[in-house]
Design an enzyme around this catalytic site. Sequence first.
Site, PDB file in Angstrom:
ATOM      1  CB  ALA A  77      -0.954  -0.024   1.197  1.00 46.71           C
ATOM      2  N   GLY A  84       1.017  -7.862  -8.556  1.00 41.10           N
ATOM      3  CA  GLY A  84       2.469  -8.072  -8.403  1.00 41.10           C
ATOM      4  C   GLY A  84       2.982  -9.117  -9.388  1.00 41.10           C
ATOM      5  CG  ASP A 103      -1.017  -6.850 -20.475  1.00 39.89           C
ATOM      6  OD1 ASP A 103       0.046  -6.211 -20.492  1.00 39.89           O
ATOM      7  OD2 ASP A 103      -1.302  -7.666 -19.585  1.00 39.89           O
ATOM      8  CG  HIS A 110       1.232  -8.752 -17.131  1.00 43.12           C
ATOM      9  ND1 HIS A 110       0.899  -7.724 -17.981  1.00 43.12           N
ATOM     10  CD2 HIS A 110       2.075  -8.211 -16.219  1.00 43.12           C
ATOM     11  CE1 HIS A 110       1.520  -6.624 -17.604  1.00 43.12           C
ATOM     12  NE2 HIS A 110       2.248  -6.892 -16.536  1.00 43.12           N
TER      13      HIS A 110
HETATM   14  P1  NAD Z   1       6.905  -0.557  -5.354  1.00 43.32           P
HETATM   15  O1  NAD Z   1       8.229  -1.155  -5.066  1.00 43.32           O
HETATM   16  O2  NAD Z   1       6.774   0.906  -5.537  1.00 43.32           O
HETATM   17  O3  NAD Z   1       5.889  -0.973  -4.208  1.00 43.32           O
HETATM   18  C1  NAD Z   1       5.772  -2.264  -3.768  1.00 43.32           C
HETATM   19  C2  NAD Z   1       5.422  -2.184  -2.298  1.00 43.32           C
HETATM   20  O4  NAD Z   1       5.124  -3.507  -1.879  1.00 43.32           O
HETATM   21  C3  NAD Z   1       6.576  -1.668  -1.436  1.00 43.32           C
HETATM   22  O5  NAD Z   1       6.115  -0.592  -0.655  1.00 43.32           O
HETATM   23  C4  NAD Z   1       6.956  -2.888  -0.589  1.00 43.32           C
HETATM   24  O6  NAD Z   1       7.360  -2.534   0.716  1.00 43.32           O
HETATM   25  C5  NAD Z   1       5.638  -3.651  -0.572  1.00 43.32           C
HETATM   26  N1  NAD Z   1       5.781  -5.077  -0.304  1.00 43.32           N
HETATM   27  C6  NAD Z   1       6.766  -5.912  -0.695  1.00 43.32           C
HETATM   28  N2  NAD Z   1       6.554  -7.140  -0.204  1.00 43.32           N
HETATM   29  C7  NAD Z   1       5.386  -7.093   0.469  1.00 43.32           C
HETATM   30  C8  NAD Z   1       4.657  -8.041   1.204  1.00 43.32           C
HETATM   31  N3  NAD Z   1       5.075  -9.288   1.334  1.00 43.32           N
HETATM   32  N4  NAD Z   1       3.497  -7.640   1.785  1.00 43.32           N
HETATM   33  C9  NAD Z   1       3.072  -6.378   1.659  1.00 43.32           C
HETATM   34  N5  NAD Z   1       3.735  -5.412   0.999  1.00 43.32           N
HETATM   35  C10 NAD Z   1       4.882  -5.775   0.405  1.00 43.32           C
HETATM   36  O7  NAD Z   1       6.306  -1.363  -6.605  1.00 43.32           O
HETATM   37  P2  NAD Z   1       5.077  -0.963  -7.538  1.00 43.32           P
HETATM   38  O8  NAD Z   1       5.595  -0.146  -8.648  1.00 43.32           O
HETATM   39  O9  NAD Z   1       3.947  -0.470  -6.714  1.00 43.32           O
HETATM   40  O10 NAD Z   1       4.750  -2.398  -8.193  1.00 43.32           O
HETATM   41  C11 NAD Z   1       4.239  -3.451  -7.429  1.00 43.32           C
HETATM   42  C12 NAD Z   1       4.171  -4.716  -8.249  1.00 43.32           C
HETATM   43  O11 NAD Z   1       3.236  -4.571  -9.321  1.00 43.32           O
HETATM   44  C13 NAD Z   1       5.479  -5.126  -8.921  1.00 43.32           C
HETATM   45  O12 NAD Z   1       5.598  -6.529  -8.848  1.00 43.32           O
HETATM   46  C14 NAD Z   1       5.275  -4.695 -10.353  1.00 43.32           C
HETATM   47  O13 NAD Z   1       6.101  -5.426 -11.236  1.00 43.32           O
HETATM   48  C15 NAD Z   1       3.831  -5.049 -10.529  1.00 43.32           C
HETATM   49  N6  NAD Z   1       3.126  -4.462 -11.673  1.00 43.32           N
HETATM   50  C16 NAD Z   1       2.229  -5.255 -12.320  1.00 43.32           C
HETATM   51  C17 NAD Z   1       1.506  -4.767 -13.386  1.00 43.32           C
HETATM   52  C18 NAD Z   1       0.514  -5.627 -14.131  1.00 43.32           C
HETATM   53  O14 NAD Z   1       0.014  -5.192 -15.176  1.00 43.32           O
HETATM   54  N7  NAD Z   1       0.170  -6.822 -13.682  1.00 43.32           N
HETATM   55  C19 NAD Z   1       1.701  -3.439 -13.794  1.00 43.32           C
HETATM   56  C20 NAD Z   1       2.620  -2.653 -13.102  1.00 43.32           C
HETATM   57  C21 NAD Z   1       3.338  -3.183 -12.042  1.00 43.32           C
HETATM   58  C1  LMR Z   2       3.895  -3.390 -16.797  1.00 41.45           C
HETATM   59  O1  LMR Z   2       3.449  -4.119 -17.688  1.00 41.45           O
HETATM   60  O2  LMR Z   2       4.012  -2.156 -16.932  1.00 41.45           O
HETATM   61  C2  LMR Z   2       4.270  -4.002 -15.473  1.00 41.45           C
HETATM   62  O3  LMR Z   2       4.079  -5.385 -15.491  1.00 41.45           O
HETATM   63  C3  LMR Z   2       5.607  -3.627 -15.013  1.00 41.45           C
HETATM   64  C4  LMR Z   2       6.668  -4.376 -15.776  1.00 41.45           C
HETATM   65  O4  LMR Z   2       7.562  -4.927 -15.129  1.00 41.45           O
HETATM   66  O5  LMR Z   2       6.589  -4.395 -17.002  1.00 41.45           O
END
Ligand code: NAD
Ligand code: LMR
Length: 329
Positions: free
Chosen positions: A13, A133, A162, A190
């Site tokens: 969060a 994630g 996507d 993804h």
């Molecule tokens: P970020 O590093 O800014 O934030 C992640 C947060 O998660 C951090 O504050 C961290 O302390 C916290 N965290 C880590 N482990 C945890 C746990 N076990 N329990 C609770 N909190 C935990 O990262 P972000 O940019 O917010 O991205 C988060 C995730 O989303 C990454 O894995 C990123 O690759 C993914 N993502 C996925 C998509 C998608 O389309 N599916 C798109 C963008 C990002």
């Molecule tokens: C995205 O598609 O933007 C996220 O999954 C972040 C990444 O690692 O590509």
Amino acid sequence: MAKTPLRVAVTGAAGQIGYSLLFRIANGDMLGKDQPVILQLLEIADEKAQKALKGVMMEIDDCAFPLLAGMSAHADPMTAFKDADFALLVGARPRGPGMERKDLLEANAQIFTVQGKALDAVASRNVKVLVVGNPANTNAYIAMKSAPSLPAKNFTAMLRLDHNRALSQIASKTGKPVASIEKLCVWGNHSPTMYADYRFAQIDGASVKDAINDDAWNRDTFLPTVGKRGAAIIEARGLSSAASAANAAIDHMHDWYLGTNGKWTTMGIASDGSYGIPEGTMFGFPVTTENGEYTIVQGLPIDEFSQERINLTLKELTEEREGVAHLLA
Ligand code: NAD
Ligand code: LMR
């Protein structure tokens, strides 16, 4: 009469996506402008992360959202997921430049085993789970397998970013508004192997494929642009996509809960065997949603090119799954 508040758990969060996501959930963008919500926010126990989370919560307080009926900070998934109606599993390590999403497999898989077990133990039996994630499909698979007492259909992975990326590319290619495009979908993982498919897409009832009429553009421009968009954003921003990811998470949950009115969208869901995808595989499918349930769009013809692309993304997902099998043993 005011609706009963729904409990929304969000992990990670205090991260970048969290910062774009929480305010919109509290504002009613996800569950409706008349639906009160209680935010249950999870971060790692680390002092800095918990302090940052408190700061975000101070800002949420300062918005005085009329729909926010409560908010709490947690370091333990067993309290964060208590009675949760929705769980957005965002918290995980994001990839940096030069990494593929599957490079995160080992680092992040453990998190989703623990969180799946906690959801199993304490969440609402109807909890709707969205894994954001990365690698999102495999993490969702791990969470689902770690929660045997919850229905598998409650677990989903985010392919909506996507889908939205594909919509935007088609809108720009055809010069038509995004809202006019229907029946688009993204199959599979993804990851760059995803197969964004506009063969069935329509604009005002007319075929998008016929309007574009350019297989080379599909193969050489559209698919790589959509598939590698995450990496392009990391390259440009130095950070992975956040506001667009949060927006896609809002869209995914909104449509799952409130319905698509017969329109297609894309969700990563556990396969029921449709289109030859082995049962249980967390795969992007075209779906419609109604009354809080999704249904895979059936009967679409799969031509040779599409089958090759689907096989490729399925192969990658199968390999990822084999890579984490030891965690689920
Ligand atoms: P970020 O590093 O800014 O934030 C992640 C947060 O998660 C951090 O504050 C961290 O302390 C916290 N965290 C880590 N482990 C945890 C746990 N076990 N329990 C609770 N909190 C935990 O990262 P972000 O940019 O917010 O991205 C988060 C995730 O989303 C990454 O894995 C990123 O690759 C993914 N993502 C996925 C998509 C998608 O389309 N599916 C798109 C963008 C990002
Ligand atoms: C995205 O598609 O933007 C996220 O999954 C972040 C990444 O690692 O590509």
